[in-house]
Design a protein around this motif. Structure first.
Motif, PDB file in Angstrom:
ATOM      1  N   PHE A  34       0.850  -1.187   0.000  1.00  0.00           N
ATOM      2  CA  PHE A  34       0.000   0.000   0.000  1.00  0.00           C
ATOM      3  C   PHE A  34       0.886   1.237   0.000  1.00  0.00           C
ATOM      4  O   PHE A  34       1.971   1.211   0.597  1.00  0.00           O
ATOM      5  N   PRO A  35       0.444   2.313  -0.621  1.00  0.00           N
ATOM      6  CA  PRO A  35       1.250   3.554  -0.559  1.00  0.00           C
ATOM      7  C   PRO A  35       1.127   4.202   0.814  1.00  0.00           C
ATOM      8  O   PRO A  35       0.672   5.319   0.943  1.00  0.00           O
ATOM      9  N   LYS A  36       1.531   3.459   1.808  1.00  0.00           N
ATOM     10  CA  LYS A  36       1.517   3.943   3.195  1.00  0.00           C
ATOM     11  C   LYS A  36       2.886   3.635   3.765  1.00  0.00           C
ATOM     12  O   LYS A  36       3.756   3.120   3.067  1.00  0.00           O
ATOM     13  N   SER A  37       3.059   3.894   5.066  1.00  0.00           N
ATOM     14  CA  SER A  37       4.359   3.619   5.668  1.00  0.00           C
ATOM     15  C   SER A  37       4.562   2.104   5.782  1.00  0.00           C
ATOM     16  O   SER A  37       3.614   1.317   5.713  1.00  0.00           O
ATOM     17  N   ILE A  38       5.833   1.730   5.939  1.00  0.00           N
ATOM     18  CA  ILE A  38       6.179   0.319   6.092  1.00  0.00           C
ATOM     19  C   ILE A  38       5.399  -0.275   7.260  1.00  0.00           C
ATOM     20  O   ILE A  38       4.798  -1.346   7.162  1.00  0.00           O
ATOM     21  N   PHE A  39       5.372   0.474   8.358  1.00  0.00           N
ATOM     22  CA  PHE A  39       4.667   0.010   9.556  1.00  0.00           C
ATOM     23  C   PHE A  39       3.185  -0.222   9.256  1.00  0.00           C
ATOM     24  O   PHE A  39       2.634  -1.291   9.552  1.00  0.00           O
ATOM     25  N   ASP A  40       2.551   0.769   8.652  1.00  0.00           N
ATOM     26  CA  ASP A  40       1.110   0.666   8.413  1.00  0.00           C
ATOM     27  C   ASP A  40       0.764  -0.462   7.445  1.00  0.00           C
ATOM     28  O   ASP A  40      -0.311  -1.052   7.524  1.00  0.00           O
ATOM     29  N   ASN A  41       1.679  -0.750   6.517  1.00  0.00           N
ATOM     30  CA  ASN A  41       1.447  -1.862   5.618  1.00  0.00           C
ATOM     31  C   ASN A  41       1.249  -3.157   6.384  1.00  0.00           C
ATOM     32  O   ASN A  41       0.322  -3.911   6.133  1.00  0.00           O
ATOM     33  N   VAL A  42       2.162  -3.395   7.341  1.00  0.00           N
ATOM     34  CA  VAL A  42       2.095  -4.650   8.085  1.00  0.00           C
ATOM     35  C   VAL A  42       0.954  -4.606   9.096  1.00  0.00           C
ATOM     36  O   VAL A  42       0.294  -5.613   9.364  1.00  0.00           O
ATOM     37  N   ALA A  43       0.700  -3.402   9.633  1.00  0.00           N
ATOM     38  CA  ALA A  43      -0.293  -3.301  10.702  1.00  0.00           C
ATOM     39  C   ALA A  43      -1.723  -3.422  10.189  1.00  0.00           C
ATOM     40  O   ALA A  43      -2.628  -3.755  10.957  1.00  0.00           O
ATOM     41  N   PHE A  44      -1.942  -3.178   8.897  1.00  0.00           N
ATOM     42  CA  PHE A  44      -3.322  -3.120   8.396  1.00  0.00           C
ATOM     43  C   PHE A  44      -4.100  -4.418   8.681  1.00  0.00           C
ATOM     44  O   PHE A  44      -5.221  -4.384   9.189  1.00  0.00           O
ATOM     45  N   GLY A  45      -3.473  -5.546   8.394  1.00  0.00           N
ATOM     46  CA  GLY A  45      -4.150  -6.818   8.613  1.00  0.00           C
ATOM     47  C   GLY A  45      -4.456  -7.056  10.084  1.00  0.00           C
ATOM     48  O   GLY A  45      -5.460  -7.675  10.431  1.00  0.00           O
ATOM     49  N   LEU A  46      -3.566  -6.554  10.949  1.00  0.00           N
ATOM     50  CA  LEU A  46      -3.790  -6.720  12.394  1.00  0.00           C
ATOM     51  C   LEU A  46      -4.995  -5.908  12.837  1.00  0.00           C
ATOM     52  O   LEU A  46      -5.824  -6.369  13.610  1.00  0.00           O
ATOM     53  N   ARG A  47      -5.066  -4.691  12.305  1.00  0.00           N
ATOM     54  CA  ARG A  47      -6.204  -3.838  12.668  1.00  0.00           C
ATOM     55  C   ARG A  47      -7.503  -4.461  12.167  1.00  0.00           C
ATOM     56  O   ARG A  47      -8.529  -4.388  12.831  1.00  0.00           O
TER      57      ARG A  47
END
Ligand SMILES: Nc1ncnc2c1ncn2[C@@H]1O[C@H](COP(=O)(O)OP(=O)(O)OP(=O)(O)O)[C@@H](O)[C@H]1O
Ligand SMILES: [Mg+2]
Lengths: 244, 303
Positions: free
Chosen positions: A90-103
């Protein structure tokens, strides 16, 4: 099971068992239906009109029919991860890419998210390269790093089954071998299906190999057996590069 | 051999002729615009540097007249237009692009929206007049004017939203769905944020279109001689906001210009020119903002 794209019968009488905590490789010439099968397992076909499943794909031990019309595609996608052929962060931060599925799984605790992001990036062998730049955009990463980020993203929600669709076809040899190592290590934790056009790759990483041709399974067996003593002549021809 | 050479020479000559012709055609547009602008500026530049021009109301005396009420009117109309058109247009665009099934009903809706963009603006004025003023008994107010303009620019917002959504690669959607996202989660966390730039650009273009419109406002009954400002939207005593201005009589820049131009005195005509310059400056700067935004976003997110 069978699968149809509208009127096109893309998967014909597929009958296959996939062992847990092992790697199953799907091989076969272009257009034979490997991607189609993979996308049945996380119900990606439900996103488009006109696609139709027939039959059953049973998830053991609970005997859940993955393609049953009473099963919510969303539930299957929360339980089955997928890594695509082309890296698609996703055109988001590295962190947010991985965190999206967790959220999406309903995890809200910041510390838990941070912990699992770190864990997943480590499991995807990317942590050392990105630990100081988690807030940076994912598009600043190289192609190989992006693909490992996509693997971390798929791993974070702890899927039971992970699908790889030619994960290394766009990558250089170094990135490829890192991802192969990863696949090999990951099978302790989950079940893996990998589509590949690279015979050496199938031989290196998989326990079981399935050979597809025109939407049908020609042969499925232990990888070593298929490569050394293929039962079918077609398989032998494909493996030796006589077509495909 | 010489035949070929002659042929090539002929074709090169044709090429040159067309280049000259094309240049001339292009210049027609540019030169006309330049002549118009320079005429406007030479007529209207004097009052531009007079602060009284901006904070005076229209007046019977040209020397004292200013654009305070029409300028405020135009800005308030633009505000209502945006507040109405953006949520409606974005929601409709997202629905059509992401939710609507491909069937005949969707096709009919799409054709209608495309046609809506081509409907003469005065029709929107008639619609507001018939439906809101005669039908619902609303006053000839800023709100009705804003609604008419909002409907007028709605197709612009819908189309730009859809274009922005269509520019997002399918792989991004699939990645989000594959993690178990619902359609709304994909829209909310991915598609809307990634298409924000395109939507903002469309909004700005819609706003500059609305600023220049006069026909629908005249149909509704904009007043050309307003010497007061609508009640301020904020006040010092609770509840601090005040929506009285929505029901106030209204005017707008193009309406005021129309009035000034139709007067026989030359002083008023040059007032119209000054107001025209202000209006052009407003719309040009909005368009410039849209271009800058588009350029910056194209650099930031490249798929
Ligand atoms: N969306 C679709 N609609 C109709 N037919 C499709 C669609 N996607 C794939 N097909 C067809 O289904 C068949 C199987 O395609 P699939 O993508 O599964 O092949 P593949 O084995 O993954 O090939 P490759 O190795 O080239 O990726 C092909 O004949 C293809 O043309
Ligand atoms: Mg494929």
């Amino acid at each position: 099971m069978n699968f149809f794209y509208g009127t096109k019968h893309a998967l014909k009488n597929i009958n296959l068992s996939i062992p847990v905590n092992a790697v199953t490789a799907l091989i076969g010439p272009s257009g034979c239906g490997k991607t189609t099968l993979l996308r049945c397992l996380n119900r990606m076909h439900d996103l488009y009109q006109g696609n139709r499943y027939e039959g059953r794909i049973l998830l053991l031990p609970e005997n859940l029919n993955i393609i049953g019309s009473d099963v919510d595609p969303m539930e299957m996608r929360l339980r089955v991860g997928m890594v695509f052929q082309k890296p698609n962060p996703f055109p988001k931060s590295i962190f947010d890419n991985v965190a999206f599925g967790l959220r999406l799984k309903g995890i809200t605790s910041r510390s838990e998210i941070a912990g699992r992001v770190e864990e997943s990036l480590k499991a995807a062998a990317l942590w050392e390269e990105v630990k100081d730049r988690l807030k940076e955009g994912a598009y600043a990463l190289s192609g190989g790093q992006q693909q490992r980020l996509c693997i971390a993203r798929a791993l974070a929600p702890e899927p039971e089954l992970l699908l790889f669709d030619e994960p290394t076809s766009a990558l250089d040899p170094a990135s490829t071998s890192r991802i192969e190592d990863l696949v090999y290590q990951l099978k302790d934790r989950l079940t893996i299906l990998i589509v590949t056009h690279n015979m050496q790759q199938a031989a290196r990483v998989s326990d079981q190999t399935v050979f597809f041709f025109h939407g049908e399974i020609i042969e499925a067996n232990k990888t070593s057996t298929i490569f050394e003593h293929p039962r079918e002549e077609l398989t032998a021809k494909y493996l030796t590069g006589q077509f495909g | 051999m010489s035949g070929t050479a002659a042929l090539i020479a002929l074709r090169k000559r044709q090429d040159r002729w067309f280049a000259i012709l094309g240049l001339a055609c292009t210049l027609v547009g540019v030169v006309t615009l330049a002549v118009l602008l320079s005429g406007l500026i030479s007529d209207g530049y004097q009052r531009l540097f007079d602060p009284a021009f901006y904070n005076s109301f229209p007046s019977r005396h040209a020397a004292k007249a200013g654009i305070l009420s029409p300028l405020v009117g135009s800005l308030l109309l633009a505000l209502i237009t945006i507040v109405l058109a953006v949520p409606l247009g974005v929601a409709a665009g997202v629905y059509l692009e992401e939710y609507a099934a491909r069937n005949w009903l969707t096709t009919i809706i799409e054709i209608n929206i495309a046609n809506l963009a081509g409907v003469p603006s005065i029709i929107f004025g008639l619609l507001a007049l018939g439906l809101l003023i005669y039908g619902l008994g609303m006053p000839r107010s800023t709100l009705v004017g804003g609604i008419a303009l909002g409907l007028l620019v709605l197709p612009i917002v819908i189309v730009t939203t859809r274009e922005a959504l269509r520019a997002i690669p399918q792989g991004i959607r699939e990645a989000a769905y594959a993690l178990g996202a619902t359609k709304w989660q994909v829209v909310q966390h991915h598609l809307l944020p990634y298409s924000m730039g395109g939507i903002a650009t469309g909004t700005i273009i819609a706003m500059s279109r609305a600023l220049g419109e006069s026909a629908p406002l005249m149909t509704i009954g904009a007043v050309t001689f307003i010497t007061f400002l609508p009640p301020a939207p904020v006040q010092s005593n609770p509840p601090f906001v005040n929506f009285e201005w929505l029901n106030s009589e209204f005017t707008a820049m193009p309406i005021q210009m129309f009035n000034w131009i139709s007067r026989p005195q030359a002083e008023f005509n040059s007032l119209a020119a000054s107001a025209g310059i202000v209006l052009i400056a407003l719309t040009l700067s909005l368009n410039a903002a849209a271009i800058v935004l588009r350029y910056r976003l194209r650099q930031r997110i490249k798929w």
